[in-house]
Motif scaffolding. Structure first.
Motif, mmCIF file in Angstrom:
data_model
loop_
_atom_site.group_PDB
_atom_site.id
_atom_site.type_symbol
_atom_site.label_atom_id
_atom_site.label_comp_id
_atom_site.label_asym_id
_atom_site.label_seq_id
_atom_site.Cartn_x
_atom_site.Cartn_y
_atom_site.Cartn_z
ATOM 1 N N GLU A 152 0.837 -1.197 0.000
ATOM 2 C CA GLU A 152 0.000 0.000 0.000
ATOM 3 C C GLU A 152 0.882 1.262 0.000
ATOM 4 O O GLU A 152 0.612 2.222 -0.723
ATOM 5 N N SER A 153 1.944 1.224 0.790
ATOM 6 C CA SER A 153 2.868 2.368 0.834
ATOM 7 C C SER A 153 3.509 2.588 -0.523
ATOM 8 O O SER A 153 3.656 3.735 -0.975
ATOM 9 N N ALA A 154 3.877 1.478 -1.167
ATOM 10 C CA ALA A 154 4.483 1.595 -2.491
ATOM 11 C C ALA A 154 3.517 2.272 -3.454
ATOM 12 O O ALA A 154 3.891 3.164 -4.222
ATOM 13 N N ASN A 155 2.243 1.881 -3.387
ATOM 14 C CA ASN A 155 1.240 2.521 -4.244
ATOM 15 C C ASN A 155 1.171 4.024 -3.978
ATOM 16 O O ASN A 155 1.151 4.836 -4.898
ATOM 17 N N LEU A 156 1.132 4.366 -2.702
ATOM 18 C CA LEU A 156 0.987 5.780 -2.335
ATOM 19 C C LEU A 156 2.228 6.572 -2.758
ATOM 20 O O LEU A 156 2.109 7.682 -3.279
ATOM 21 N N LEU A 157 3.397 5.977 -2.555
ATOM 22 C CA LEU A 157 4.616 6.679 -2.938
ATOM 23 C C LEU A 157 4.673 6.878 -4.442
ATOM 24 O O LEU A 157 5.088 7.924 -4.934
ATOM 25 N N GLU A 158 4.198 5.880 -5.187
ATOM 26 C CA GLU A 158 4.244 5.996 -6.653
ATOM 27 C C GLU A 158 3.224 7.007 -7.161
ATOM 28 O O GLU A 158 3.445 7.667 -8.173
#
Lengths: 594, 594
Positions: free
Chosen positions: B396-402
């Motif tokens: 989820e963090s990866a999605n938000l960072l991207e």
């Protein structure tokens, strides 16, 4: 392994085909048989014991050295017959605890037994050969279509909607109450939709389903090489398929010649009494109406004078020997009497008809049919269709003659034939006033006959074509209707079908549908003929019995009502019970006496 | 067509992509787009009228001469951008009478609309590309398996018997009252039976069925590359699959490196909180139990002191910006609170925990997690499994960072990973005292753990392996049990299943079953990842909606009771009605008041 490997150390895994007195054994793997020499010295007593104790069909791994067989012991009939393997180590990977029959005898066992133990039957040379041949031939077809001709392999769904008139479709209950998928008989609609979708060259090795109840040599699921192209005509499809077969044809079956000959449906019926003529032998049906036009036999006159009435004949060479069997078979198998003539060695005709025939008529007949001494002529009189019995008698006679040792049909010969110009519609058997599609409602009318569609649809020919091999239909296809109005007219006006069930296709045809056509080859039947197998069940890994059963796993099987619950179905009550429950719908507030 | 064709006379068939003022049009065929110049002279007025009047998406055939585009009018972004075709004749093969949307905009439309008019959606560049890519990649796989490695393509039945625990199998009523076929979820039993049958190398592009009701991005029918080999171990299958993917990998996606890295199931769970780690980026889960062992927070102490208790953490680089969104998502999507720490630019920690942590502990934590300013650390304390939330938070963090523009996961990178050493059995969720197969009951125990099977089956590892690509499971397989007694023990004693349903397989294992193993690759998912498509529905020609519907034909659909009659089923009455009719079984002679 061959002589070239002599001296090499090898490891082999396989099944013990047989073992003799702890001296040697024959190991079978997917490449064939290899003779294994069991060491007799004390140092290898463990190896000897392992191999001596292992039952036939156990799986073993052995290592050893490839050596030349001693002179005089070579076996020229075995590909590995020059060598043997002197074993050093051996290990039983799995011991065979049970064996209903020896593998090499399997093919001789009853088919039911072979089906029940299919995993053992598959070990037979014949089944291994057939399945590997099938795989290789299909692979070559894919190379031809995909790599050489730019076809796109597209997988289409098998959970679909019922097609109009799809009485032979299996149903699959869904989780939506009362709603069912159907397993389609072919990807017909999808392949056409793909053309409309711009996938101009489609193919698929497609699983198809047909529920015909019990039928010999049919399978509830079967495979077809399914092909469709845009911007193509009948000849284009035919040349493609000829190239496809030529390219994929196994070397050991010899080359095939293209283009394949072509014959109209009318010609096939007239000359062979069938729409799938076996052209490997003669004995064609000859129209002898002219000879009989003036013969004064009541029923013959009746026949000849009808609008489609004819007298037709086939001449069976040397048929006199089997004459009684032939007559019997006409009666028992086809429930039809045929008239006969036998030309005796003294050139006189023996026949119930001979007294009605003048000498001139007799010799006309002999000339027309090229009758020779001891030949039998079979005659049928009546309307066009009645003559079909002669087509059956022709095949039956060929069987009988071959039983006597005559070779009529070269077992190594492959006679392909296109049958073309089929009628587009047929009169329904149960109600001849109504028409049904001869093949399917998407078949385009023959371009020369298009105008007849609106006036005399029963007379119109189609752009359907069948591919016949040695008297078996192995494929069929057509140029399709790509005009939405024409398709609607055929469905609604000619066939009286509800076009609503095909509304998606009718809509699609309005959105710029290209002209297109295709074909489907019956893969099981084709491989069966190429392999020379007695039945399509011999080219299918796990076939169903003719009752549609899997005798190995015992499918289909009972399942519990709970398992049916998510699908909102139940096994139907018997009729009596159904009627009571229907009945109950009315007296809903009924006071029940319990 | 390219510059090399200038001067040639050509015939083109295709769809009118657009047309401008009777001056030119763009023709689309399966190879792409071509600019067509409409003649303006009187002699060709007919041609001009035909093309001017034809609606967009009509199918036309044009002939003309390939010419170079005038200088300044070349279009370098178009493969045919150097040329145009000056038309001499034109014919409308089928006029497009209806078009819900322009093709080029189709991909932007709602998915339901794309499904309803799938035949139009298929004309889009993207769908054409995806389906052709799929066909080519599968063809390469076949070449690798069949031509290079001697695999035999065997078709196995889809009308089969229910498998034990096969709750997700569609049922197909047969003509035998109360008996049903099932559509299997995979050819698992057949592939093993083929090994027993001596077909030592099997593959199939197999249609499989799974009825899971409504699930996003799942299909009721799907395709797997199904493979099985005899005399093979885990490494053998893995090397084969690596070679297979390398061979079939499309050039334009760049080369892939083999062998693929491997990770144990335990390691995957510990470091990534999932059994299908996306290894394209770091942010691994770190065990920080040691730091917290002496921290005096009640629930942390509770967690650490449990047998499988841990405190774990991930560090999200620059996570402070999205911090609120992250917390929100942990709560709403995973229904779980996570603790957090933020390292402020002044190197101080901001966290509800900070007051409980000594300075030393704080710096230990910062070191262990390599925390930098503005990073966020998420913490979870509890039993082993509880930490899985961190795996979800990582993604989820990866999605938000991207979303913020950071590139964590290179869209052109393909990270394959083998996950191995799965547990053989899992405790049943609904009754943890009972065991179920982690994958299926045919999976062999890990050779190092075999003795545990009879003493502590819950602890035994299996010879199962999963293939993961960019965090998606794209395949799974195992070495199978080939010993009949072991198989019976697993079914009967460990799993408490009725072995009767598998008696054919148990029998077969007694007849000299070779050691064997295999794998199945999920083709739809694999192609989806290779094509970079948003959904598996974009790599399937005619997919079902997430409710299992075909929105084009409206399948599944109602069918009449008469059509169900041959199958001895009926749509289930509602509960009330069922109870009345069951009731009626007793008072059979009941006098009915009508």
């Amino acid at each position: 392994m061959r002589s070239a490997h002599v001296g090499q150390e090898v490891t082999l895994c396989g099944w013990i085909q047989y073992q003799r007195q702890g001296l040697f054994l024959v190991l079978r793997d997917f490449q064939g048989l290899t003779q294994i020499i069991i060491p007799q010295d004390e140092a290898h007593s463990h190896v000897k014991k392992v191999l001596y104790d292992a039952p036939v069909e156990s799986v073993v791994r052995v290592t050893g050295t490839v050596t030349s067989r001693p002179p005089g012991q070579k076996n020229p009939r075995m590909p590995t017959g020059d060598i043997e393997v002197k074993v050093k180590t051996a290990e039983v990977l799995n011991s065979c605890k049970k064996l209903p029959f020896e593998i090499k005898d399997f093919i001789k066992k009853s088919e039911a037994l072979r089906m029940q133990y299919r995993y053992l039957d598959l070990r037979s040379f014949q089944m291994q050969h057939n399945l590997r041949l099938r795989s290789q031939m299909v692979m070559k077809m894919r190379e031809y279509l995909c790599n050489l001709h730019g076809f796109v392999d597209v997988e289409t769904p098998t959970l679909f909607k019922r097609t109009p008139g799809g009485a032979k479709e299996f149903v699959v209950p869904s989780r939506e109450p009362g709603k069912f998928y159907c397993l389609p008989q072919s990807p017909q609609q999808f392949k056409q939709l793909l053309m409309i979708g711009g996938l101009d060259r489609y193919f698929q090795v497609a699983r198809c389903y047909r529920d015909e109840g019990s039928k010999p040599d049919r399978q509830p699921e079967f495979t077809q090489i399914d092909i469709e192209m845009s911007f193509v005509d009948q000849a284009g499809i035919q040349r493609l398929i000829e190239g496809l077969l030529q390219y994929s044809w196994p070397n050991e079956r010899g080359p095939i010649t293209t283009p394949f000959p072509s014959m109209s449906y009318a010609e096939a019926l007239a000359e062979y009494g069938t729409d799938k003529p076996d052209t490997r032998f003669g004995m064609k049906i000859i129209d002898v109406s002219d000879v009989f036009r003036s013969v004064e036999i009541g029923f013959v006159q009746n026949a000849v004078n009808k609008p489609q009435g004819t007298v037709k004949a086939i001449c069976i060479p040397q048929g006199a020997v089997n004459f009684e069997a032939l007559k019997e078979s006409a009666k028992s198998q086809f429930n039809q009497e045929v008239l006969h003539l036998i030309l005796k060695p003294d050139e006189s005709l023996k026949s119930p008809l001979s007294k009605f025939l003048s000498e001139e008529q007799q010799s006309e007949l002999i000339q027309a049919l090229k009758v020779q001494a001891d030949d039998v002529v079979l005659l049928a009189a009546g309307e066009h269709e009645k003559c079909l019995v002669l087509g059956n008698m022709r095949l039956e006679s060929a069987n009988l003659l071959e039983l006597r040792g005559l070779v009529l049909r070269d077992p190594t010969a492959f006679h392909f034939l296109w049958v073309v110009d089929f009628p587009l519609f047929l009169h329904k058997e149960e109600n001849p006033a109504e028409l049904e599609s001869a093949h399917h409602p998407f078949t385009a009318p023959h371009p020369s006959d298009t105008s007849l569609l609106y006036s005399e649809p029963a007379k119109i020919r189609s752009q359907h074509y069948d591919l016949v091999l040695n008297g078996s239909e192995i494929g069929g296809g057509s140029i399709r209707i790509h005009n939405a109005e024409q398709q609607r007219f055929v469905l609604e006006t000619v066939l009286k079908e509800d076009p609503e069930l095909l509304s998606h296709l009718l809509e699609a045809l309005k959105c710029g549908a290209p002209p297109h056509g295709g074909i489907a080859l019956g893969l099981d039947r084709l491989i069966c003929l190429v392999a020379g197998a007695p039945s399509i069940r011999d080219v299918i890994a796990f076939p169903k019995s003719f009752k549609g059963r899997d005798l190995m796993s015992n499918a289909p099987d009972y399942i519990t009502p709970e398992e049916l619950e998510p699908y909102h179905i139940q096994v139907a009550c018997n009729r009596f019970f159904v009627s009571i429950s229907c009945f109950l719908k009315i007296p809903f507030s009924l006071h029940m006496p319990i």
